[in-house]
Design an enzyme around this catalytic site. Structure first.
Site, PDB file in Angstrom:
ATOM      1  N   SER A  16       0.952  -1.138  -0.035  1.00 60.05           N
ATOM      2  CA  SER A  16      -0.149   0.027   0.073  1.00 60.05           C
ATOM      3  C   SER A  16       0.884   1.286  -0.009  1.00 60.05           C
ATOM      4  O   SER A  16       0.639   2.537  -0.535  1.00 60.05           O
ATOM      5  CB  SER A  16      -1.078  -0.225   1.254  1.00 60.05           C
ATOM      6  N   MET A  93      10.662  -7.095   4.236  1.00 57.15           N
ATOM      7  CA  MET A  93      10.833  -7.836   5.250  1.00 57.15           C
ATOM      8  C   MET A  93      12.280  -8.629   5.289  1.00 57.15           C
ATOM      9  O   MET A  93      12.256  -9.694   5.549  1.00 57.15           O
ATOM     10  CB  MET A  93       9.757  -8.898   5.399  1.00 57.15           C
ATOM     11  N   ILE A  95      16.355  -8.222   6.223  1.00 53.52           N
ATOM     12  CA  ILE A  95      17.823  -7.197   6.503  1.00 53.52           C
ATOM     13  C   ILE A  95      18.688  -7.347   5.560  1.00 53.52           C
ATOM     14  O   ILE A  95      19.161  -8.116   4.875  1.00 53.52           O
ATOM     15  CB  ILE A  95      18.458  -7.972   7.904  1.00 53.52           C
ATOM     16  N   LEU A  96      19.243  -5.996   5.189  1.00 51.25           N
ATOM     17  CA  LEU A  96      19.823  -5.711   3.921  1.00 51.25           C
ATOM     18  C   LEU A  96      21.270  -5.794   4.697  1.00 51.25           C
ATOM     19  O   LEU A  96      21.666  -5.187   5.693  1.00 51.25           O
ATOM     20  CB  LEU A  96      19.750  -4.367   3.476  1.00 51.25           C
ATOM     21  N   HIS A 112       8.888   3.123   8.929  1.00 56.35           N
ATOM     22  CA  HIS A 112       8.541   2.129   9.992  1.00 56.35           C
ATOM     23  C   HIS A 112       7.388   2.531  10.748  1.00 56.35           C
ATOM     24  O   HIS A 112       7.480   3.649  10.972  1.00 56.35           O
ATOM     25  CB  HIS A 112       9.742   2.232  10.939  1.00 56.35           C
ATOM     26  N   THR A 144      20.500   2.785   7.628  1.00 60.26           N
ATOM     27  CA  THR A 144      21.955   2.942   7.839  1.00 60.26           C
ATOM     28  C   THR A 144      22.220   1.338   8.237  1.00 60.26           C
ATOM     29  O   THR A 144      21.201   0.612   8.249  1.00 60.26           O
ATOM     30  CB  THR A 144      22.385   3.650   8.965  1.00 60.26           C
ATOM     31  N   ASP A 148      16.452  -0.056  11.755  1.00 57.70           N
ATOM     32  CA  ASP A 148      15.649   0.954  12.132  1.00 57.70           C
ATOM     33  C   ASP A 148      16.065   2.056  13.190  1.00 57.70           C
ATOM     34  O   ASP A 148      15.263   2.339  14.054  1.00 57.70           O
ATOM     35  CB  ASP A 148      14.380   0.272  13.103  1.00 57.70           C
ATOM     36  N   GLN A 174      -1.504   3.453   9.050  1.00 60.09           N
ATOM     37  CA  GLN A 174      -0.811   3.341   7.644  1.00 60.09           C
ATOM     38  C   GLN A 174      -1.467   4.567   6.886  1.00 60.09           C
ATOM     39  O   GLN A 174      -0.981   4.967   5.873  1.00 60.09           O
ATOM     40  CB  GLN A 174      -1.592   2.196   6.863  1.00 60.09           C
TER      41      GLN A 174
HETATM   42  C1  GRF Z   1       4.064  -0.446   6.709  1.00 61.31           C
HETATM   43  O1  GRF Z   1       3.281  -0.404   8.099  1.00 61.31           O
HETATM   44  C2  GRF Z   1       5.450  -0.083   6.842  1.00 61.31           C
HETATM   45  O2  GRF Z   1       5.428   0.835   8.102  1.00 61.31           O
HETATM   46  C3  GRF Z   1       6.166  -1.301   7.425  1.00 61.31           C
HETATM   47  O3  GRF Z   1       5.631  -2.272   6.590  1.00 61.31           O
HETATM   48  C4  GRF Z   1       4.245  -2.169   6.557  1.00 61.31           C
HETATM   49  C5  GRF Z   1       4.252  -2.326   4.817  1.00 61.31           C
HETATM   50  O4  GRF Z   1       2.761  -1.983   4.404  1.00 61.31           O
HETATM   51  N1  GRF Z   1       7.672  -1.269   7.058  1.00 61.31           N
HETATM   52  P1  GRF Z   1       2.354  -2.099   3.248  1.00 61.31           P
HETATM   53  O5  GRF Z   1       2.870  -3.336   2.223  1.00 61.31           O
HETATM   54  O6  GRF Z   1       2.982  -0.801   2.460  1.00 61.31           O
HETATM   55  O7  GRF Z   1       0.829  -2.105   3.140  1.00 61.31           O
END
Ligand code: GRF
Length: 216
Positions: A16, A93, A95-96, A112, A144, A148, A174
């Site tokens: 989203s 999701m 970690i880089l 975040h 960095t 987070d 959101q």
């Molecule tokens: C969001 O809440 C963002 O803050 C977190 O992951 C969620 C991703 O939501 N890092 P979407 O896929 O953009 O709907």
């Protein structure tokens, strides 16, 4: 600064925030265009949503047995091939690895769902409710090596309502995310936002603390 910044969005889920960025780029709110959306899993719903919106999207899952650094290199190559000059993580999701982060330093941001430095990590809405916090929100920050914890750029805040559940809070946060992420990327696209000597700067001035948006 190019007139229209080519940028990439990395996702793992429904995307989203990616769509909020795509819409803002399409309607000119952001002086940029999405070069590619990359998902780390082929079934990320956001990949189909991006294509539906007319944005190039591809899955790039780690090769079997690949470690974090190898995945980072594959990701870097895919981004470079797309022409992206800036990367927005939007629910990515994974970690880089430090090499990837170093290569994109100053050109890599994340959103975040908490008021960082409070509540890094996962399940932020649940933890905020369990802790009885009244104040919550979301943060856009430069990425960095520390998870987070990169320099914050902008935060949107809300007050937790007595009846809020994890679901309602997530939806409320959101809505704010979809406002502040295009704002931050838009600042970068017009050259207003930068990472200088480890600090986020806006219009050439270091941001001692993030720009704050209160939920209207
Ligand atoms: C969001 O809440 C963002 O803050 C977190 O992951 C969620 C991703 O939501 N890092 P979407 O896929 O953009 O709907």
């Amino acid at each position: 600064m190019a007139a229209s910044l080519p940028f990439a969005v990395l996702i793992s889920g429904r995307g989203s925030n990616m769509l909020a960025l795509a819409r803002a780029a399409a309607d000119g709110t952001i002086a940029g265009r999405i070069a590619v959306v990359i998902g780390d899993r082929a079934d990320a719903a956001g990949l189909a949503a991006a294509r539906h919106f007319g944005v190039a999207a591809r899955a790039l899952a780690p090769a079997h047995g690949a470690d974090r650094a190898q995945y980072g290199r594959a990701l870097h190559e895919a981004l470079a091939a797309s022409g992206a000059e800036f990367v927005a993580l939007a629910g990515f999701m994974r970690i880089l690895d430090p090499e990837f982060v170093a290569r994109w330093r100053g050109r890599l941001v994340n959103i975040h769902p908490s008021l960082l430095p409070a509540w890094p990590g996962l399940h932020t809405h649940r933890r905020v409710l369990e802790a009885g916090e009244r104040s919550h929100g979301c943060t856009v920050h430069f990425v960095t090596e520390a998870l987070d914890a990169g320099p914050p750029i902008i935060q949107a805040r809300l007050t937790v309502a007595p009846g809020d559940t994890e679901q309602t809070l997530s939806a409320r946060v959101q809505r704010l995310e979809h406002r502040i992420y295009p704002q931050a990327v838009g600042w970068y696209a017009t050259g207003r936002l930068a990472l200088v000597d480890g600090a986020a700067t806006l219009d050439g001035r270091p941001l001692g603390s993030p720009v704050i948006e209160e939920d209207a």
